[in-house]
Design a protein around this motif. Structure first.
Motif, PDB file in Angstrom:
ATOM      1  N   TYR A 283      12.897   4.426   2.428  1.00 57.71           N
ATOM      2  CA  TYR A 283      11.753   4.103   1.577  1.00 57.71           C
ATOM      3  C   TYR A 283      11.441   5.304   0.689  1.00 57.71           C
ATOM      4  N   PHE A 284      11.287   5.039  -0.603  1.00 53.88           N
ATOM      5  CA  PHE A 284      10.948   6.059  -1.586  1.00 53.88           C
ATOM      6  C   PHE A 284       9.634   5.690  -2.254  1.00 53.88           C
ATOM      7  N   GLU A 285       8.910   6.728  -2.662  1.00 53.62           N
ATOM      8  CA  GLU A 285       7.645   6.460  -3.343  1.00 53.62           C
ATOM      9  C   GLU A 285       7.344   7.546  -4.370  1.00 53.62           C
ATOM     10  N   TYR A 286       6.779   7.108  -5.496  1.00 53.39           N
ATOM     11  CA  TYR A 286       6.175   8.021  -6.468  1.00 53.39           C
ATOM     12  C   TYR A 286       4.696   8.093  -6.115  1.00 53.39           C
ATOM     13  N   GLY A 287       4.155   9.303  -6.130  1.00 49.83           N
ATOM     14  CA  GLY A 287       2.725   9.451  -5.937  1.00 49.83           C
ATOM     15  C   GLY A 287       1.998   9.259  -7.253  1.00 49.83           C
ATOM     16  N   VAL A 288       0.759   9.762  -7.301  1.00 50.77           N
ATOM     17  CA  VAL A 288      -0.066   9.660  -8.504  1.00 50.77           C
ATOM     18  C   VAL A 288       0.645  10.331  -9.668  1.00 50.77           C
ATOM     19  N   TRP A 289       0.611   9.676 -10.796  1.00 49.09           N
ATOM     20  CA  TRP A 289       1.261  10.183 -12.005  1.00 49.09           C
ATOM     21  C   TRP A 289       0.242  11.015 -12.768  1.00 49.09           C
TER      22      TRP A 289
ATOM     23  N   GLY B 159       0.821  -1.196   0.000  1.00 47.09           N
ATOM     24  CA  GLY B 159       0.000   0.000   0.000  1.00 47.09           C
ATOM     25  C   GLY B 159       0.859   1.251   0.000  1.00 47.09           C
ATOM     26  N   SER B 160       0.278   2.319  -0.497  1.00 45.74           N
ATOM     27  CA  SER B 160       0.964   3.604  -0.558  1.00 45.74           C
ATOM     28  C   SER B 160       1.075   4.233   0.826  1.00 45.74           C
ATOM     29  N   ARG B 161       2.205   4.834   1.095  1.00 46.59           N
ATOM     30  CA  ARG B 161       2.368   5.611   2.324  1.00 46.59           C
ATOM     31  C   ARG B 161       1.965   7.065   2.085  1.00 46.59           C
ATOM     32  N   LEU B 162       2.048   7.489   0.833  1.00 46.15           N
ATOM     33  CA  LEU B 162       1.635   8.857   0.493  1.00 46.15           C
ATOM     34  C   LEU B 162       0.118   8.989   0.412  1.00 46.15           C
ATOM     35  N   THR B 163      -0.527   7.920  -0.043  1.00 47.02           N
ATOM     36  CA  THR B 163      -1.985   7.909  -0.178  1.00 47.02           C
ATOM     37  C   THR B 163      -2.501   6.653   0.517  1.00 47.02           C
ATOM     38  N   PRO B 164      -2.629   6.701   1.852  1.00 50.13           N
ATOM     39  CA  PRO B 164      -3.072   5.519   2.596  1.00 50.13           C
ATOM     40  C   PRO B 164      -4.386   4.965   2.035  1.00 50.13           C
ATOM     41  N   GLY B 165      -4.444   3.631   1.995  1.00 46.39           N
ATOM     42  CA  GLY B 165      -5.630   2.972   1.470  1.00 46.39           C
ATOM     43  C   GLY B 165      -5.545   2.672  -0.015  1.00 46.39           C
ATOM     44  N   LYS B 166      -4.517   3.178  -0.687  1.00 42.83           N
ATOM     45  CA  LYS B 166      -4.329   2.935  -2.116  1.00 42.83           C
ATOM     46  C   LYS B 166      -3.165   1.978  -2.322  1.00 42.83           C
TER      47      LYS B 166
ATOM     48  N   PHE C 213      -3.364   1.609 -10.409  1.00 41.01           N
ATOM     49  CA  PHE C 213      -2.759   2.197  -9.202  1.00 41.01           C
ATOM     50  C   PHE C 213      -2.296   3.637  -9.422  1.00 41.01           C
ATOM     51  N   GLU C 214      -2.666   4.215 -10.549  1.00 36.88           N
ATOM     52  CA  GLU C 214      -2.427   5.634 -10.848  1.00 36.88           C
ATOM     53  C   GLU C 214      -0.948   6.040 -10.866  1.00 36.88           C
ATOM     54  N   GLY C 215      -0.070   5.090 -11.171  1.00 40.10           N
ATOM     55  CA  GLY C 215       1.356   5.411 -11.273  1.00 40.10           C
ATOM     56  C   GLY C 215       2.116   5.350  -9.961  1.00 40.10           C
ATOM     57  N   ARG C 216       1.441   4.937  -8.894  1.00 42.08           N
ATOM     58  CA  ARG C 216       2.128   4.844  -7.600  1.00 42.08           C
ATOM     59  C   ARG C 216       3.106   3.675  -7.605  1.00 42.08           C
ATOM     60  N   VAL C 217       4.344   3.971  -7.173  1.00 43.68           N
ATOM     61  CA  VAL C 217       5.415   2.974  -7.106  1.00 43.68           C
ATOM     62  C   VAL C 217       6.209   3.247  -5.836  1.00 43.68           C
ATOM     63  N   GLY C 218       6.579   2.191  -5.114  1.00 42.22           N
ATOM     64  CA  GLY C 218       7.399   2.337  -3.921  1.00 42.22           C
ATOM     65  C   GLY C 218       8.564   1.369  -3.941  1.00 42.22           C
ATOM     66  N   LEU C 219       9.605   1.690  -3.158  1.00 42.88           N
ATOM     67  CA  LEU C 219      10.762   0.805  -3.038  1.00 42.88           C
ATOM     68  C   LEU C 219      11.611   1.203  -1.846  1.00 42.88           C
TER      69      LEU C 219
END
Length: 166
Positions: free
Chosen positions: A156-162, A70-77, A121-127
């Motif tokens: 931890y890095f993340e891309y939000g919505v693209w 799950g996204s940390r920038l957009t919880p629940g996504k 997932f609207e472009g969200r990516v984490g690593l």
């Protein structure tokens, strides 16, 4: 363009990359792409493996996870999680200047974002980043969310919505 990770790519990692990674003390020198292919990708439907080839030679490798993070920038996504990503030794500035092919890691990350879009997932990516490449992810525009104590204190890095530039 990324293609499915195959035995050929794992074999090239073992025969052409591994010794150089060890000699240059790269943080991913102990990664076992044969194991990743045989026991991670082929046995877990939520894992996908990709490679970048140029002139029939493997230039980059990546494994993503598509269902559990799950996204940390957009919880629940949900997001695409990059489990492993590597560029061939001759494409790394810390090993060879100039690199033979620049942009392999960037191309793999871009593919992960495209895959995220395909999955809804609207472009969200984490690593989680190895320490020696944190600056690379900063330069890619990923958001640094700090050290993760549950993941060996890796950042931890993340891309939000693209968002489209249209």
């Amino acid at each position: 363009m990324s293609i499915d990770l195959t035995q050929k790519h794992a074999d090239e990692y073992s025969s052409k990359w591994k010794e150089q990674l060890r000699l240059f003390e790269q943080e991913d020198k102990f990664w076992d792409w044969e194991f990743k292919l045989q026991f991670v990708i082929s046995r877990q439907p939520n894992r996908e493996g990709y490679a970048v080839e140029y002139k029939s030679e493997t230039q980059g490798l990546m494994i993503i996870e598509t269902q559990l993070h799950g996204s940390r920038l957009t919880p629940g996504k949900r997001l695409v999680y990059v489990d492993s990503i590597a560029s061939a030794p001759w494409n790394r500035e810390m090993i060879q200047r100039p690199p033979t092919y620049k942009g392999v890691g960037t191309a793999l990350l871009s593919f992960a974002r495209t895959r995220s879009l395909e999955l809804g997932f609207e472009g969200r990516v984490g690593l989680h980043s190895l320490p020696g490449v944190e600056r690379f992810y900063d330069r890619q525009g990923m958001i640094d969310l700090g050290e993760d104590e549950d993941y060996d204190d890796l950042v931890y890095f993340e891309y939000g919505v693209w968002r489209s530039s249209r």
